[in-house]
Design an enzyme around this catalytic site. Structure first.
Site, PDB file in Angstrom:
ATOM      1  N   CYS A  86       0.816  -1.219   0.000  1.00  0.00           N
ATOM      2  CA  CYS A  86       0.000   0.000   0.000  1.00  0.00           C
ATOM      3  C   CYS A  86       0.846   1.265   0.000  1.00  0.00           C
ATOM      4  O   CYS A  86       0.316   2.368  -0.161  1.00  0.00           O
ATOM      5  CB  CYS A  86      -0.938   0.001   1.195  1.00  0.00           C
ATOM      6  SG  CYS A  86      -1.750  -1.583   1.457  1.00  0.00           S
ATOM      7  N   HIS A 335      -9.174   3.634  -1.208  1.00  0.00           N
ATOM      8  CA  HIS A 335      -7.821   3.083  -1.121  1.00  0.00           C
ATOM      9  C   HIS A 335      -7.520   2.129  -2.285  1.00  0.00           C
ATOM     10  O   HIS A 335      -7.559   0.918  -2.124  1.00  0.00           O
ATOM     11  CB  HIS A 335      -7.666   2.360   0.229  1.00  0.00           C
ATOM     12  CG  HIS A 335      -6.304   1.814   0.501  1.00  0.00           C
ATOM     13  ND1 HIS A 335      -5.149   2.328  -0.048  1.00  0.00           N
ATOM     14  CD2 HIS A 335      -5.895   0.766   1.277  1.00  0.00           C
ATOM     15  CE1 HIS A 335      -4.104   1.627   0.383  1.00  0.00           C
ATOM     16  NE2 HIS A 335      -4.537   0.671   1.174  1.00  0.00           N
TER      17      HIS A 335
END
Lengths: 389, 138
Positions: A86, A335
């Protein structure tokens, strides 16, 4: 040392876009970034491109960088795909900064993309798990939410953090995201609704968790000489820090913080010659509510263990002393793994230029981005400042 | 589609899977699980002395997975409901991630004593994989 400047930045809407491809998303972000440059930007002058993606779905795991840069006419430019879970595009941003500082590039782009919503639930859960420690942590039966839930459990036991403290993160970030036209979940959420949402991994509930999203982001960086031709409102990358830590939570020295955040922040603050108190606003990695609370502590915004009272004080609200996640954060804005770090830089770019629309906060001169890979195996922290060096 | 661990990669770790074999650092004395790589305490890469622990320890962090389980544990969740996952600090000092078993996971708290027992973990490629889970001690 040569300075690097952020002269353009844009993101796609984050959300679920079954009619888009990873290439079309990247193209939208790239063209948006080009349009955001004040001066005349010539894409054939890009020396280096760093593209972050985890590769969720496995669609183009090899050469996923050149596969998107060719699509926007950067054929021939040096292109490197960056994988740090991420934190992929936060890492890409740092690589582009380093390339410019080193004199290897005058113009570099850093971006990222991810397509996460077009798969079956099983596929999604598989891909979400690949950035945890696979051999042992994953095989104990935990999800990503589960690992952060363990951190929340420990934080609550050691520091008295409460259900309400966690839910305040969701309520604040949804209120901010409701003002962001790019947000995936751009609606408001009351503190009461956030506290009473269905459970996911105790003590975390649905509103403690960010969504999985499709999207892309691109930032354009330039050396001072190149930036003078391209912008009248320079934003300098004053500090670029990055650190790693054990991939599995069980091997780290603490369960209640992310050591790589502290290390990366220290580097970024040192480079910028500032302290945590000097940061006007921040975009932090709130993949789960506890992650934002730990970020307050690890970045030095408050003392260890004081994140609960800190958010309750209102300091990180838009009208507080140090707004955090004005974009809505991962929680509300969304996200798309590989695009998230770049998306944080987009918000800082807009806020520092006074282009953040309904969510604009006045008087901001120095912003921070904090991008975490996995549950803390990699972290990139950047400090951005308005003006020439 | 679950996380993919090949049969050989499971087999090479059986001392850790069945007995939680630890590595004791010759430089600082700390125990690392699994017994390979750099010491979790001092990052020394000197060869570990292998140590077989008692298999007892205490829960230092835990959660109950009530939402979507990882695909390899989806059947377990369907059959048995929500399950607990903890980080256990063994009495020798090393921390180990493990599933809770033989209990109502919502009653297990930080500080509770647990012991390691070998249980079925999951099945992949037609082969049942066994390993350690943790059971509360009375």
């Amino acid at each position: 040392m040569r300075d690097a400047y952020l002269v353009g930045a844009a993101q796609t809407d984050f959300g679920a876009f079954p009619r888009e491809s990873y290439r079309s998303l990247f193209s939208t972000a790239f063209e948006g970034a080009v349009d955001s440059v004040d001066g005349e930007f010539d894409r054939t002058e890009v020396d280096e491109a760093y593209v972050g993606t985890l590769g969720v779905g496995g669609r183009q795991l090899g050469l996923s960088g050149p596969a998107v840069t060719e699509f926007v006419g950067l054929d021939g430019a040096s292109c490197t795909r960056v994988e740090n879970a991420c934190a992929a595009s936060g890492t890409a941003l740092r690589q582009a900064t380093l390339a410019i500082r080193a004199g290897a590039a005058d113009i570099a782009i850093a971006g990222g993309f991810e397509v996460m919503t077009d798969m079956s639930g099983d596929q999604t859960r598989y891909w979400l798990g690949v950035s945890g420690e696979t051999e042992w942590e994953r095989m104990s039966g935990t999800t990503f939410a589960g690992v952060y839930a363990q951190m929340a459990d420990a934080h609550m036991a050691e520091h008295g953090t409460t259900r309400e403290h966690l839910s305040r993160v969701a309520a604040k970030n949804h209120a901010n995201g409701a003002k962001n036209p790019h947000a995936h979940l751009g609606f408001e959420c009351s503190l009461e609704d956030a506290m009473n949402a269905p459970g996911v991994a105790d003590p975390l509930n649905l509103y403690d968790c960010c969504p999985t999203s499709d999207g892309a982001s691109v930032a354009i960086l330039a050396s001072e000489e190149a930036a003078e031709e391209l912008t009248d409102t320079p934003i300098r990358v004053a500090g670029a820090g990055q650190a790693s830590s054990r991939v599995g939570l069980f091997q780290r020295p603490t369960l209640t913080g992310i050591p790589a955040t502290t290390d990366a922040a220290e580097q970024a603050y040192d480079e910028a010659g500032v302290e945590a108190d000097d940061i006007d606003f921040a975009e932090v990695h709130d993949c789960f509510s506890i992650a934002e609370l730990m970020a307050y502590e690890d970045l030095g915004f408050c003392e260890k263990g004081e994140a609960g009272p800190y958010i309750t004080s209102g300091t990180t609200e838009p009208d507080g002393e140090r707004p955090v996640n004005l974009s809505g954060g991962l929680k509300s804005k969304g996200h798309p793994i590989g695009a998230t770090g770049g998306g944080q830089a987009v918000e800082v770019f807009k806020q520092l230029r006074g282009e953040a629309g309904d969510r604009q906060v006045s008087g901001l001169g120095r912003g921070l981005t904090h991008n975490v890979g996995g549950s803390g195996g990699a972290v990139a922290v950047h400090v951005f400042e308005e003006g020439w060096a | 589609m679950g996380a993919y661990l090949s049969v050989p990669s499971w087999w090479r770790n059986l001392d850790g899977r069945y007995r939680l074999e630890l590595g004791q650092c010759p430089d600082c004395g700390a125990h690392t699980f699994p017994a390979e790589g750099a010491c979790v305490e001092c990052n020394s890469t000197a060869d570990f002395e292998t140590v077989e622990p008692e298999g007892t320890g205490e829960v230092v962090a835990g959660t109950t997975i009530t939402g979507g389980a990882p695909p390899e544990f989806a059947d377990l969740q369907t059959q048995e409901g929500s399950f607990g996952v903890a980080v256990v600090e063994l009495d020798e000092g090393a921390r180990v991630p493990g599933m809770l078993t033989d209990c109502d996971p919502t009653t297990v708290e930080r500080g509770d004593r647990v012991e390691a027992v070998v249980r079925r973990i999951y099945e992949q490629e037609g082969i049942v994989r066994y390993g350690v889970k943790f059971r509360p001690m009375d």
